[in-house]
Design a protein around this motif. Structure first.
Motif, PDB file in Angstrom:
ATOM      1  N   VAL A  12       2.430   4.402   6.512  1.00 36.11           N
ATOM      2  CA  VAL A  12       2.653   4.675   5.093  1.00 36.11           C
ATOM      3  C   VAL A  12       4.134   4.989   4.932  1.00 36.11           C
ATOM      4  CG1 VAL A  12       2.098   6.159   3.136  1.00 36.11           C
ATOM      5  CG2 VAL A  12       0.307   5.536   4.770  1.00 36.11           C
ATOM      6  N   LEU A  26       5.108   4.084  -2.681  1.00 36.48           N
ATOM      7  CA  LEU A  26       4.719   4.021  -1.279  1.00 36.48           C
ATOM      8  C   LEU A  26       4.289   2.606  -0.916  1.00 36.48           C
ATOM      9  CD1 LEU A  26       2.474   7.211  -0.818  1.00 36.48           C
ATOM     10  CD2 LEU A  26       4.889   6.956  -0.233  1.00 36.48           C
ATOM     11  N   ARG A  27       4.554   2.230   0.339  1.00 37.39           N
ATOM     12  CA  ARG A  27       3.994   1.007   0.896  1.00 37.39           C
ATOM     13  C   ARG A  27       2.988   1.401   1.965  1.00 37.39           C
ATOM     14  NH1 ARG A  27       8.300  -1.694   2.191  1.00 37.39           N
ATOM     15  NH2 ARG A  27       8.258  -3.089   0.388  1.00 37.39           N
ATOM     16  N   ILE A  28       1.749   0.939   1.808  1.00 38.95           N
ATOM     17  CA  ILE A  28       0.654   1.294   2.708  1.00 38.95           C
ATOM     18  C   ILE A  28       0.329   0.079   3.570  1.00 38.95           C
ATOM     19  CG2 ILE A  28      -1.739   2.072   2.859  1.00 38.95           C
ATOM     20  CD1 ILE A  28      -1.318   3.062  -0.113  1.00 38.95           C
ATOM     21  N   VAL A  56      -3.755   0.783   7.971  1.00 44.52           N
ATOM     22  CA  VAL A  56      -3.977   2.228   7.825  1.00 44.52           C
ATOM     23  C   VAL A  56      -5.459   2.447   7.559  1.00 44.52           C
ATOM     24  CG1 VAL A  56      -3.462   4.269   6.438  1.00 44.52           C
ATOM     25  CG2 VAL A  56      -1.653   2.616   6.940  1.00 44.52           C
ATOM     26  N   LEU A  96      -5.551   7.393   5.229  1.00 45.70           N
ATOM     27  CA  LEU A  96      -4.944   7.246   3.911  1.00 45.70           C
ATOM     28  C   LEU A  96      -5.398   8.364   2.977  1.00 45.70           C
ATOM     29  CD1 LEU A  96      -3.089   5.504   2.174  1.00 45.70           C
ATOM     30  CD2 LEU A  96      -5.114   4.201   1.465  1.00 45.70           C
ATOM     31  N   HIS A 146      -3.633  11.554   3.919  1.00 43.94           N
ATOM     32  CA  HIS A 146      -2.181  11.525   4.104  1.00 43.94           C
ATOM     33  C   HIS A 146      -1.528  12.452   3.075  1.00 43.94           C
ATOM     34  CE1 HIS A 146       1.918  10.007   4.407  1.00 43.94           C
ATOM     35  NE2 HIS A 146       1.565   9.385   5.521  1.00 43.94           N
ATOM     36  N   ILE A 163      -0.171  10.823  -0.116  1.00 39.65           N
ATOM     37  CA  ILE A 163      -1.231  10.350  -1.007  1.00 39.65           C
ATOM     38  C   ILE A 163      -1.853  11.526  -1.747  1.00 39.65           C
ATOM     39  CG2 ILE A 163      -3.483   9.210  -1.131  1.00 39.65           C
ATOM     40  CD1 ILE A 163      -1.201   7.299  -0.581  1.00 39.65           C
ATOM     41  N   THR A 169      -7.392  -0.311   5.248  1.00 37.72           N
ATOM     42  CA  THR A 169      -7.018  -0.424   3.845  1.00 37.72           C
ATOM     43  C   THR A 169      -7.111  -1.877   3.374  1.00 37.72           C
ATOM     44  OG1 THR A 169      -5.575   1.501   3.978  1.00 37.72           O
ATOM     45  CG2 THR A 169      -5.146  -0.058   2.201  1.00 37.72           C
ATOM     46  N   SER A 203       0.223  -5.396   3.264  1.00 36.71           N
ATOM     47  CA  SER A 203       0.425  -4.038   2.754  1.00 36.71           C
ATOM     48  C   SER A 203       0.012  -3.955   1.297  1.00 36.71           C
ATOM     49  CB  SER A 203       1.883  -3.601   2.898  1.00 36.71           C
ATOM     50  OG  SER A 203       2.727  -4.392   2.085  1.00 36.71           O
TER      51      SER A 203
END
Length: 328
Positions: free
Chosen positions: A57, A65-67, A71, A76, A79, A82, A107, A212
């Motif tokens: 993340v 954010l880039r997930i 993940v 997630l 986190h 998050i 994810t 992502s």
């Protein structure tokens, strides 16, 4: 389960080069393996993507954010970024599945999970989603869990994800990569309504891999609610779910987001309904009018008319809880 080949590529490029219409990418496998056991899906090759490193993340310069697609749902949901910046998403993930499944589920895989329609899983029954052109017995059969919005003569299945309902409300963007290169897909466009091609759940090509999910700069931190109505609280898919988020100026709605799960082939969001809330007072009357508008085109089937009333009450309750402040 039919025999299949197995590959474990070293990087994204290798994974994509292996992909075609006969292959499937696998990460946690929490849905795909079930489908294979039931012979609903019969891939010639599984491409194991768990070693591709898409499990971080990352903060973006704009505050979003880039997930990474790998993940886990558990990581997630818990986190810290998050929980702090997108608590609606954390709520939605924790409402889904069981802790054991959230530990395994990825994810990216959550976006791609298939419907839980009884007929889709029953290979002895026709199903347009499984075998295009064979028919949709759910329309006149057991359709208690099926769609009331956006369905077609070809399919009345619903999308099962909780996480995706929150991502729809939050205006997420899905990043994918395939042989033709990289592209970004607005979340509202990622999943498809059934129309006359219900076998296609989303806009991905056969060789495209979700890499992502991008979240925009945070909003709705103080006023949000994910409400899930299901047959049993311990572990079940939603009959109806609501992701509601508000920005307020005193007792007036400045901005609103509203997405439904369990009612359509994709997370259901209507921006006109959200716009109708802007400038209105926080009140039961305001939220009731929004529910009326969102459900104006509902078309229930023989056994799921209760979903219209249930969704209406859930919308009003979720918006009311969000207005009070967050985790009501």
């Amino acid at each position: 389960m039919m025999p299949f080949n197995y590959s474990r590529p070293r990087d994204v490029s290798e994974a994509i080069n292996l992909a075609d219409a006969t292959t499937r990418f696998i990460a946690g496998g929490t849905n795909l393996v079930d489908l294979m056991k039931e012979n609903v899906v019969r891939p010639g090759r599984l491409i194991d993507i768990t070693g591709l490193g898409l499990d971080e993340v990352e903060e973006l310069p704009n505050g979003g954010l880039r997930i990474g697609a790998l993940v886990s749902n558990a990581d997630l949901a818990w986190h810290s970024l998050i929980e702090q910046r997108y608590p609606l998403l954390s709520q939605a993930i924790l409402a889904g599945a069981s802790p054991q499944l959230r530990n395994m589920a990825s994810t990216g895989g959550n976006l791609l999970q298939r419907t839980r329609c009884y007929y889709f899983y029953d290979t002895g029954s026709p199903c347009n989603k499984r075998e295009p052109g064979s028919g949709c017995p759910a329309r006149s059969g057991l359709n208690r869990i099926h769609a009331i919005l956006g369905a077609s003569d070809a399919c009345v299945a619903t999308h099962p994800s909780d996480m995706c309902v929150a991502l729809a409300a939050l205006d997420a963007v899905v990043h994918v990569e395939g042989k033709a290169g990289k592209r970004r897909i607005e979340f509202a466009d990622f999943h498809r309504l059934p129309a006359d091609a219900p076998e296609r759940d989303n806009q991905l090509a056969d060789d495209e891999l979700v890499t992502s999910i991008e979240l925009p700069p945070p909003q709705f931190i103080a006023h949000h609610r994910y409400l899930k109505i299901r047959d049993r609280a311990s572990y079940a898919f939603a009959l109806v779910s609501v992701a509601a988020a508000l920005e307020l100026d005193g007792d007036t709605v400045r901005q609103a987001r509203l997405a439904l799960g369990g009612v359509a082939h994709k997370p259901w969001r209507d921006k006109a309904v959200e716009a109708s809330l802007v400038g209105k007072p926080v009140s039961r009357e305001t939220f009731t009018a929004a529910a009326d508008l969102l459900l104006r085109d509902a078309q229930p089937l023989t056994h799921n008319a209760f979903k219209v009333r249930l969704a209406h009450r859930a919308i009003v309750r979720a918006l009311s809880d969000a207005a009070i402040g967050g985790n009501a």
